[in-house]
Design a protein around this motif. Structure first.
Motif, PDB file in Angstrom:
ATOM      1  N   MET A   1      41.044  46.255  33.125  1.00 55.28           N
ATOM      2  CA  MET A   1      42.536  45.636  32.281  1.00 55.28           C
ATOM      3  C   MET A   1      42.200  45.163  30.944  1.00 55.28           C
TER       4      MET A   1
ATOM      5  N   ALA B   1      54.603  44.409  32.670  1.00 57.15           N
ATOM      6  CA  ALA B   1      54.841  44.738  30.991  1.00 57.15           C
ATOM      7  C   ALA B   1      55.004  46.210  30.829  1.00 57.15           C
TER       8      ALA B   1
ATOM      9  N   LEU C   1      51.161  36.997  29.821  1.00 58.95           N
ATOM     10  CA  LEU C   1      50.127  38.112  30.196  1.00 58.95           C
ATOM     11  C   LEU C   1      51.159  39.224  30.761  1.00 58.95           C
ATOM     12  N   ALA C   2      52.137  39.040  31.433  1.00 58.05           N
ATOM     13  CA  ALA C   2      52.908  39.943  32.042  1.00 58.05           C
ATOM     14  C   ALA C   2      53.983  40.680  30.986  1.00 58.05           C
ATOM     15  N   SER C   3      53.684  40.474  29.681  1.00 57.80           N
ATOM     16  CA  SER C   3      54.880  40.946  28.715  1.00 57.80           C
ATOM     17  C   SER C   3      53.862  41.526  27.411  1.00 57.80           C
TER      18      SER C   3
ATOM     19  N   PHE D   1      37.700  34.795  39.982  1.00 54.51           N
ATOM     20  CA  PHE D   1      39.081  35.337  40.020  1.00 54.51           C
ATOM     21  C   PHE D   1      39.717  34.655  38.736  1.00 54.51           C
ATOM     22  N   GLN D   2      40.656  35.624  38.053  1.00 54.57           N
ATOM     23  CA  GLN D   2      41.528  35.165  36.902  1.00 54.57           C
ATOM     24  C   GLN D   2      40.460  34.665  35.792  1.00 54.57           C
TER      25      GLN D   2
ATOM     26  N   GLY E   1      45.240  35.572  33.825  1.00 57.12           N
ATOM     27  CA  GLY E   1      45.768  35.730  35.366  1.00 57.12           C
ATOM     28  C   GLY E   1      47.449  35.723  35.422  1.00 57.12           C
ATOM     29  N   PHE E   2      48.275  36.319  36.529  1.00 60.39           N
ATOM     30  CA  PHE E   2      49.359  36.417  36.560  1.00 60.39           C
ATOM     31  C   PHE E   2      50.116  35.049  37.151  1.00 60.39           C
ATOM     32  N   ALA E   3      49.539  34.478  38.279  1.00 62.20           N
ATOM     33  CA  ALA E   3      50.147  33.553  39.062  1.00 62.20           C
ATOM     34  C   ALA E   3      49.238  32.266  38.725  1.00 62.20           C
TER      35      ALA E   3
ATOM     36  N   SER F   1      49.928  42.371  27.392  1.00 63.19           N
ATOM     37  CA  SER F   1      49.463  43.377  28.434  1.00 63.19           C
ATOM     38  C   SER F   1      49.429  44.846  27.864  1.00 63.19           C
TER      39      SER F   1
ATOM     40  N   GLU G   1      46.247  41.098  41.381  1.00 62.95           N
ATOM     41  CA  GLU G   1      45.660  40.737  40.239  1.00 62.95           C
ATOM     42  C   GLU G   1      44.653  41.676  39.998  1.00 62.95           C
TER      43      GLU G   1
ATOM     44  N   SER H   1      50.017  42.225  36.105  1.00 59.21           N
ATOM     45  CA  SER H   1      50.953  41.544  35.000  1.00 59.21           C
ATOM     46  C   SER H   1      51.189  42.984  34.131  1.00 59.21           C
TER      47      SER H   1
ATOM     48  N   VAL I   1      51.523  27.726  41.751  1.00 60.30           N
ATOM     49  CA  VAL I   1      52.444  28.646  41.909  1.00 60.30           C
ATOM     50  C   VAL I   1      51.974  29.608  43.183  1.00 60.30           C
TER      51      VAL I   1
ATOM     52  N   PHE J   1      36.456  38.948  35.572  1.00 61.31           N
ATOM     53  CA  PHE J   1      37.169  39.675  36.474  1.00 61.31           C
ATOM     54  C   PHE J   1      38.050  40.765  36.151  1.00 61.31           C
TER      55      PHE J   1
ATOM     56  N   ALA K   1      50.508  34.541  33.222  1.00 60.30           N
ATOM     57  CA  ALA K   1      51.761  34.599  33.830  1.00 60.30           C
ATOM     58  C   ALA K   1      52.469  35.373  32.685  1.00 60.30           C
TER      59      ALA K   1
END
Lengths: 273, 324
Positions: free
Chosen positions: A236, B184, A187-189, A225-226, A206-208, A192, B175, B180, A212, A230, A184
């Motif tokens: 990534m 970012a 990861l999204a800051s 998944f996640q 993973g993101f979510a 990554s 995903e 993500s 959620v 994966f 979340a």
């Protein structure tokens, strides 16, 4: 996993393991290879040169700016359980003699969540790297931004990302290691946008989060998944590195990517707590 | 607790429907005495309506703000674009194989000066909503935004972001393509820019999905918009395992513009027309336009390096903690 016990059970395959053997194997199950989560302090001991770690930013304390339900209690409980004040331990260390600016997350402290203090420590870690010309290494382990600090937590995503941009601007390498779990808002800051991204095998990435995502109507997902595998398959990640090779991989990357940093600056300027 | 805007808005809607009906009668009424009587009744009801709006909107609770921020008739990014800018040309594609309809953008003119506009776009009917993926952008949305940010830097255009998303898309596809990383990278790119950047939350500022295009020199919020680290329903699902307790979570999360200002997260609360932006989209657009131009006028004289540093310092200060 109680250290005083001679035996324990693998969290994944449920086989009975000898504690001593388990510790010698860096808490990786010798049967199924499951990488059990590590406390931050132990991670530092296993990764960096013996006795080289200088903890910094030890005076930062979270408060409860939103008066969020049960936040104080949860945080106090986590402090008592872990003996630390937040989910990140930061400072300077050496890896095969090369100085590095490091931050290591501890999932046991409120799910490694990022509030104002964790965000500040990551930011300072990256800023110190940029300022002193030493590579940054961040071990991630987090469920994401800390809900209990609301928007302040969301803004830590921007703040830490800005600091990573500063490393890139001055040409200081930044390596992120995804350990179980890296999710979340983390990861999204900052996680990554590292120059190099490494994950431990089978780490949840993973993101979510499941609850959620379910709330948002995500249902059918692939078996892997996640997972780190994966995420790797989808380009990534740079590498999935087993724990026993982590130190040598990081050391080599610090040597190569950090090879052109001004070494005279590094040697004189390493900050001490 | 009302679950959505229409449910919450029902008393007002019924009052207004009543007024409309009476107006119809009055139009058809031939007897002058009866007509005057009807007109005075209409007058009275309109006063009641105005009073109702005045009182309701003065003290909207956090959950009510969430409902208003999600109101289906609330102006969306494209509504603001058509009212505020000229010469807007929408640009598409992430140049990596995908296109996204939840984040839109392109160059436009603002009072005769070129700017780059980026924003989340929601849909009003079922088809539009699906086409816009409910305003939830996939990685390609952020990657398109990054392209536009790059172009803005190259051609020295200020960037205006309109924020209105429940969250970034959390699905399997997103995903797989690195949602993500895309978010970012969006922030990362914004911190590299040396042109002025202004973001305004016009509806829902949904966590990472919002900040991915809102790491700007100035961040504004419409009076009844919300900005949150997590959707209230998601927060309730995690905290209490009860997504239906979204209203309680909205209160706990302090997601209103007033709170954001108090916490030092935003620079200004932009007042909405009486009863919310949806009651007068054109007036709302004019107010938004003047706020954007005012902030741009403050930023434009700064040197490129200063603009970048100002942005860094702004976000650097965010966070509240104690030093022992």
């Amino acid at each position: 996993m109680d250290k005083s016990q001679a035996f324990l059970q693998c969290a994944n395959c449920k086989k009975i393991l000898f504690s001593i053997e388990f510790e010698q194997n860096l808490r990786v199950c010798p049967h199924c290879g499951h990488h059990h989560r590590l406390p931050a302090k132990l991670r530092i001991d296993l990764t960096f040169d013996e006795g080289s770690f200088q903890e910094l930013d030890t005076d930062l304390r979270s408060i409860d700016p939103l008066s969020f339900p049960e936040y104080e209690e949860k945080r106090k409980g986590a402090e008592a359980k872990t003996g630390t004040f937040d989910s990140i331990i930061s400072g300077s260390a050496r890896i095969d003699d090369n100085p590095v600016s490091i931050a290591v997350a501890d999932f046991t402290f409120m799910g490694g969540s990022m509030g104002s203090v964790a965000g500040e420590k990551i930011t300072r870690t990256l800023e110190r790297a940029a300022e002193h010309g030493m590579p940054a290494i961040v071990f991630c382990a987090s469920g994401g931004a800390r809900m209990q600090e609301g928007l302040l937590s969301l803004m830590q995503m921007a703040k830490t990302t800005a600091a990573a941009a500063r490393c890139a601007e001055v040409g200081v390498p930044y390596i992120a290691v995804f350990t179980d779990p890296t999710m979340a808002g983390v990861l999204a800051s900052y996680a990554s946008i590292a120059d190099i991204i490494i994950a431990e095998p089978k780490a949840l990435v993973g993101f979510a989060g499941a609850r959620v995502a379910k709330q948002a109507g995500v249902s059918k997902v692939p078996d892997d998944f996640q997972t780190a595998e994966f995420v790797f398959k989808h380009g990534m990640l740079d590498r999935i590195v087993p724990r026993k090779e982590m130190r040598s991989t990081l050391s080599t990357l610090v040597k190569t990517l950090g090879g052109n940093l001004r070494t005279e600056l590094i040697k004189e300027d390493v900050p001490h707590g | 607790m009302a679950k959505n805007f229409d449910e919450w808005n029902r008393p007002l809607k019924e009052l207004e429907d009543g007024i409309d009906k009476l107006k119809d009668f009055a139009k058809k009424e031939t007897n002058p005495a009866k007509k005057t009587d009807l007109e005075s009744k209409i007058d009275e009801l309109e006063k009641r309506r105005d009073n109702y709006i005045e009182v309701m909107f003065q003290r909207l609770g956090p959950w009510e703000k969430v409902l208003v921020a999600r109101a289906p008739k609330r102006p969306y990014t494209l509504d603001y674009i058509s009212a505020i800018f000229t010469d807007f040309v929408e640009l598409q594609g992430d140049r990596r194989g995908f296109t996204d309809n939840a984040i839109i953008g392109g160059p436009a003119m603002l009072d005769g000066k070129p700017v780059m506009v980026v924003g989340h776009q929601k849909g009003r009917n079922i088809q539009e909503r699906q086409f816009r993926n409910f305003g939830m952008a996939k990685p390609e949305g952020y990657r398109k935004a990054i392209r536009l940010f790059d172009m803005a830097e190259r051609f020295r255009m200020p960037v205006i972001s309109f924020v209105d998303t429940p969250a970034a898309d959390p699905g399997v596809e997103s995903e797989s393509r690195g949602i993500s990383e895309a978010i970012a990278a969006g922030m990362f790119k914004m911190f590299e820019l040396t042109v002025p950047t202004v973001a305004i939350v016009i509806g829902e500022g949904g966590s990472g999905g919002a900040i991915g295009i809102a790491a700007s020199n100035r961040v504004l919020m419409l009076e009844h918009s919300v900005y949150s680290v997590i959707p209230p329903e998601g927060c309730a699902a995690i905290l209490w395992r009860m997504p239906e307790r979204g209203a309680d979570a909205a209160t706990a999360l302090k997601l209103t513009a007033e709170h954001a200002l108090q916490l030092g997260i935003i620079d200004e609360i932009v007042k909405e027309p009486k009863g919310g932006a949806h009651r007068d989209p054109l007036e709302a657009s004019q107010i938004v336009k003047s706020a954007i131009t005012r902030h741009l006028a403050e930023l434009t004289p700064l040197a490129p390096g200063e603009i970048k540093n100002e942005r860094y310092e702004k976000f650097r200060k965010m966070g509240i903690f104690e030093v022992a």
